[in-house]
Write a protein that holds these residues in place. Structure first.
Motif, PDB file in Angstrom:
ATOM      1  N   HIS A 169       7.204   0.604  -4.790  1.00 27.52           N
ATOM      2  CA  HIS A 169       7.263   1.353  -3.530  1.00 27.52           C
ATOM      3  C   HIS A 169       7.519   0.407  -2.351  1.00 27.52           C
ATOM      4  O   HIS A 169       8.380   0.672  -1.505  1.00 27.52           O
ATOM      5  N   LEU A 170       6.804  -0.698  -2.308  1.00 29.50           N
ATOM      6  CA  LEU A 170       6.960  -1.628  -1.186  1.00 29.50           C
ATOM      7  C   LEU A 170       8.286  -2.382  -1.271  1.00 29.50           C
ATOM      8  O   LEU A 170       8.819  -2.833  -0.263  1.00 29.50           O
ATOM      9  N   ALA A 171       8.838  -2.496  -2.480  1.00 29.91           N
ATOM     10  CA  ALA A 171      10.167  -3.107  -2.610  1.00 29.91           C
ATOM     11  C   ALA A 171      11.240  -2.151  -2.085  1.00 29.91           C
ATOM     12  O   ALA A 171      12.199  -2.565  -1.425  1.00 29.91           O
ATOM     13  N   GLU A 172      11.039  -0.855  -2.332  1.00 31.65           N
ATOM     14  CA  GLU A 172      12.013   0.146  -1.866  1.00 31.65           C
ATOM     15  C   GLU A 172      11.922   0.359  -0.354  1.00 31.65           C
ATOM     16  O   GLU A 172      12.920   0.640   0.302  1.00 31.65           O
ATOM     17  N   SER A 173      10.727   0.260   0.183  1.00 32.61           N
ATOM     18  CA  SER A 173      10.501   0.479   1.622  1.00 32.61           C
ATOM     19  C   SER A 173       9.702  -0.696   2.183  1.00 32.61           C
ATOM     20  O   SER A 173       8.515  -0.558   2.479  1.00 32.61           O
ATOM     21  N   PRO A 174      10.345  -1.867   2.322  1.00 33.15           N
ATOM     22  CA  PRO A 174       9.597  -3.083   2.667  1.00 33.15           C
ATOM     23  C   PRO A 174       8.959  -3.054   4.062  1.00 33.15           C
ATOM     24  O   PRO A 174       8.119  -3.904   4.347  1.00 33.15           O
ATOM     25  N   TRP A 175       9.359  -2.089   4.900  1.00 30.72           N
ATOM     26  CA  TRP A 175       8.765  -2.025   6.248  1.00 30.72           C
ATOM     27  C   TRP A 175       7.360  -1.433   6.223  1.00 30.72           C
ATOM     28  O   TRP A 175       6.673  -1.462   7.226  1.00 30.72           O
ATOM     29  N   LEU A 176       6.963  -0.896   5.059  1.00 31.64           N
ATOM     30  CA  LEU A 176       5.631  -0.283   5.015  1.00 31.64           C
ATOM     31  C   LEU A 176       4.595  -1.398   5.007  1.00 31.64           C
ATOM     32  O   LEU A 176       3.759  -1.579   4.399  1.00 31.64           O
ATOM     33  N   TYR A 224       3.073   0.930  -9.228  1.00 27.16           N
ATOM     34  CA  TYR A 224       3.701   1.836  -8.263  1.00 27.16           C
ATOM     35  C   TYR A 224       3.860   1.134  -6.923  1.00 27.16           C
ATOM     36  O   TYR A 224       4.926   1.174  -6.295  1.00 27.16           O
ATOM     37  N   GLU A 225       2.803   0.496  -6.483  1.00 20.74           N
ATOM     38  CA  GLU A 225       2.785  -0.146  -5.167  1.00 20.74           C
ATOM     39  C   GLU A 225       3.885  -1.200  -5.046  1.00 20.74           C
ATOM     40  O   GLU A 225       4.577  -1.288  -4.030  1.00 20.74           O
ATOM     41  N   ILE A 231      -1.458   1.922 -10.440  1.00 21.51           N
ATOM     42  CA  ILE A 231      -1.387   1.897  -8.967  1.00 21.51           C
ATOM     43  C   ILE A 231      -0.666   0.622  -8.517  1.00 21.51           C
ATOM     44  O   ILE A 231       0.233   0.669  -7.672  1.00 21.51           O
ATOM     45  N   ARG A 232      -1.008  -0.504  -9.120  1.00 16.57           N
ATOM     46  CA  ARG A 232      -0.359  -1.772  -8.758  1.00 16.57           C
ATOM     47  C   ARG A 232       1.141  -1.714  -9.021  1.00 16.57           C
ATOM     48  O   ARG A 232       1.942  -2.166  -8.208  1.00 16.57           O
TER      49      ARG A 232
END
Lengths: 466, 210
Positions: free
Chosen positions: B203-210, B199-200, B196-197
């Protein structure tokens, strides 16, 4: 890679792990929380000495229990008050952002998420509420979960899930005057039934859907659950981006541009294959009115209450039971049904566009003397403020409607707003189940325009001819 | 979570399609901040003749003698036989909590609403999908035979009717495993913390606005 549906893209981009037996873990970007389905989840965390994995993904608001009048005072119902205060205390303890009852940003959870830009394209969104499907209007994968899952998402930021089948509901053509997204939703449910979408994620496509505002798309996705589908969605486009730009939780500046670039891909690829396809002609949809105790029990305004003698044998008993509960005679014209109360509100139809549409019908008119009460409950404090800036509150009040504070209100009657036994209501909400709006209450689901027109006439009328 | 392995129990037939979660547990009982105590208010509007509120003593309320759960022959039933689209509507987990608290351990129906179906497994309650014609047969038999029992074996994925007739049913391997062993999802998921870590982070690097 073969052509993918929007659902495939959202699923694949959130897949943390996939087991051979089909169970998967998907990552959750946004977790919306309200007071009714969260206390047991927070309690579970506490008992297990766990903490929310990512509190910034959470946004909480009390909506189901809040009164829609007298908000300056304490909530007089002690149980409602405890539930709202429990949410306040839990959010404080765990550091969760909450818009409290008297915050101008408070409102129905499915209204405030998008309004704040807390719902964004490409997200996975969950909430302990079945109408979370609303957020799919933003090309997000959004669905309701139970309280055990609320606790699971809090603790792990993930959900144990299984991939759904996909269904395309394509609505082509132009809607006629007086026909709205609500009528599309009811017409779709009338066509496929309340279990028609079970096991599926629905994508609404077609020119009529593209032409809808975000408010309309939210209304449509909101009722995907009434068609049995946990999730409904619409591809992202310029309408989506224009709605979100500048909202408090939306990205700004360069980050906005980067986000929009990514979001442009959030649509089904040409040639993507759905497991099921349903096609409706928008121009053939008339204003809809439900007559029974399930949203699939719906007819055109020009129609009549069905006759149990002329339905299939397996439906007969259900129709008879519904007619008895609803106090309706077979073959009664829908326009001949008189109403006692009107409710304009809910996560289905309480956004600014809904307020404007209802006010347009009410402008310069008076509600029928036979209507005991007509409530207008805006979806959020910000919707209320905007409506007042546009003078809509005055139109409603002059016509005889009550202009209330935001909340779920008479959609499910957890606060004081409810039907008495036998009362009949034209309601812009989403469920006409027995007792939903109050024990013994009789609900007819309609669009905001149709509800306002029924309030004026005292019975259902064809708003497209007004 | 409670384990579910085998169950031999009395069956009660609820002969209505589209039973929604508002009917299973009406909204006024959702104001509780606990998970328990919903059983006396399961199907409240059908079960009692008066209007129920959370602070009432349910043992003193007038029962609706026509409602199937109130019939003497079905007292003690642990298997609920139902029709299609059972549990539709709201996501309230109070619905399976109420059914569990009432004493049900399994529900048999041709189809269930998705969220309700999912919620059952989190509470040791087994929802079984069975073809509509087979459910029809069971309805006829249970109504014709007082004391009608069914025997459910989750490991074998079978329901045994009187006379030894067997019905096989399908269930996800993961859900079956959790029910058989009474496993709690959160504990299982937390075995994958590193995944999970990882992935997270990505994921947050690809979509930093999340």
């Amino acid at each position: 890679m073969s052509a993918q549906t929007l659902y495939d893209k959202l699923w694949n981009s959130h897949l943390v792990r996939q087991d051979e037996d089909g169970a998967a873990l998907i990552y959750i970007d946004r977790h919306l929380v309200h007071e009714v389905t969260s206390p047991q989840a927070f309690e579970g965390l506490r008992l297990a000495h766990r903490h929310p994995w990512r509190t910034v993904s959470m946004l909480a608001v009390p909506d189901h229990n809040v009164p829609t009048v007298g908000r300056g005072e304490r909530i007089h119902d002690p149980l409602s008050r405890i539930q709202v205060e429990t949410l306040d205390a839990n959010c404080k303890e765990f550091g969760v952002t909450e818009f409290k009852m008297n915050d101008i940003r408070q409102g129905i959870v499915h209204v405030i998420g998008p309004e704040q830009g807390a719902t964004l394209p490409g997200m996975t969104v969950v909430c302990g509420d079945s109408h979370t499907s609303t957020h799919g209007a933003f090309a997000a994968l959004a669905h309701g979960i139970g309280t055990s899952e609320v606790e699971h998402v809090m603790a792990t930021q993930c959900l144990v899930a299984k991939k759904s089948r996909t269904m395309e509901v394509r609505i082509e053509g132009e809607l006629s005057r007086g026909v709205t997204a609500k009528d599309i939703a009811l017409a779709v449910i009338g066509r496929i039934g309340t279990a028609g979408g079970t096991g599926h994620a629905i994508e609404f496509t077609g020119s009529a859907v593209r032409a809808l505002s975000m408010e309309g798309r939210m209304t449509l996705c909101n009722m995907a659950i009434e068609a049995g589908a946990r999730a409904g969605m619409v591809a992202a486009d310029e309408t989506t981006f224009a709605y979100l730009k500048g909202r408090p939780f939306a990205p700004q500046g360069e980050m906005w541009d980067k986000a929009v670039e990514q979001w442009r891909g959030l649509k089904s690829d040409p040639g993507a294959v759905f497991d099921a396809v349903v096609v409706l002609d928008a121009s053939g949809i008339r204003p809809q009115v439900t007559w029974g105790t399930s949203p699939e029990m719906v007819v055109d305004i020009d129609g009549r209450v069905p006759d149990p003698a002329s339905v299939s044998a397996d439906k007969k008993e259900g129709v008879e039971r519904a007619l008895a509960y609803m106090g309706l005679e077979a073959n009664t014209p829908i326009t001949g049904i008189r109403i006692d109360k009107v409710f304009i509100g809910s996560c289905t139809n309480a956004r600014i566009e809904d307020m404007r549409a209802a006010a347009e019908v009410a402008r310069g008119r008076k509600i029928s003397p036979s209507v005991k009460q007509a409530l207008v409950v805006p979806g959020s404090g910000l919707v209320k403020r905007q409506a007042e800036e546009e003078g809509l509150d005055k139109i409603f009040i002059e016509a005889g409607f009550e202009w209330r504070d935001p909340g779920c209100s008479m959609c499910l009657a957890m606060n004081d707003d409810r039907l008495e036994p036998g009362e009949r209501c034209a309601s812009t909400s989403n469920r006409n189940f027995e007792g939903r709006q109050g024990q013994g209450g009789r609900t007819h689901l309609v669009s905001p325009q149709m509800a306002a027109a029924a309030a004026i006439a005292g019975h259902f009328v064809d708003v497209s001819k007004w | 979570m409670k384990k579910f392995t085998k169950l031999d129990a009395l069956v009660v037939p609820l002969d209505r399609a589209n039973v929604d979660t508002d009917a299973i547990i009406p909204k006024q009982f959702l104001k509780s901040i606990k998970r328990s105590g919903f059983g006396p208010n399961a199907f409240d509007e059908w079960r009692y003749l008066d209007h129920g509120e959370p602070d009432m003593d349910n043992s003193k309320r007038p029962l609706n003698p026509d409602f199937v759960l109130n019939k003497p022959r079905y007292q003690g039933a642990e298997i609920l036989l139902a029709r299609e689209n059972f549990g539709c509507g709201s996501s309230r987990e109070h619905a399976p909590w109420a059914l569990d608290d009432y004493g049900f351990r399994a529900i048999i129906a041709p189809s269930f609403a998705d969220i309700f179906y999912n919620n059952c497994f989190k509470n040791g309650l087994l929802p079984i999908r069975l073809d509509a014609d087979k459910v029809d047969t069971l309805f006829r038999e249970v109504e014709a035979n007082e004391g009608y029992r069914l025997s459910i074996d989750l490991e074998a994925q079978t329901i045994e009717a009187p006379g030894g007739r067997l019905y096989a049913f399908e269930i996800d391997a993961f859900r079956k495993h959790c029910l058989l062993n009474g496993l709690d999802d959160i504990g299982l998921t937390l075995q994958h913390v590193d995944e999970i870590r990882a992935y997270e982070k990505r994921h947050l690097a690809e979509s930093p606005w999340l």
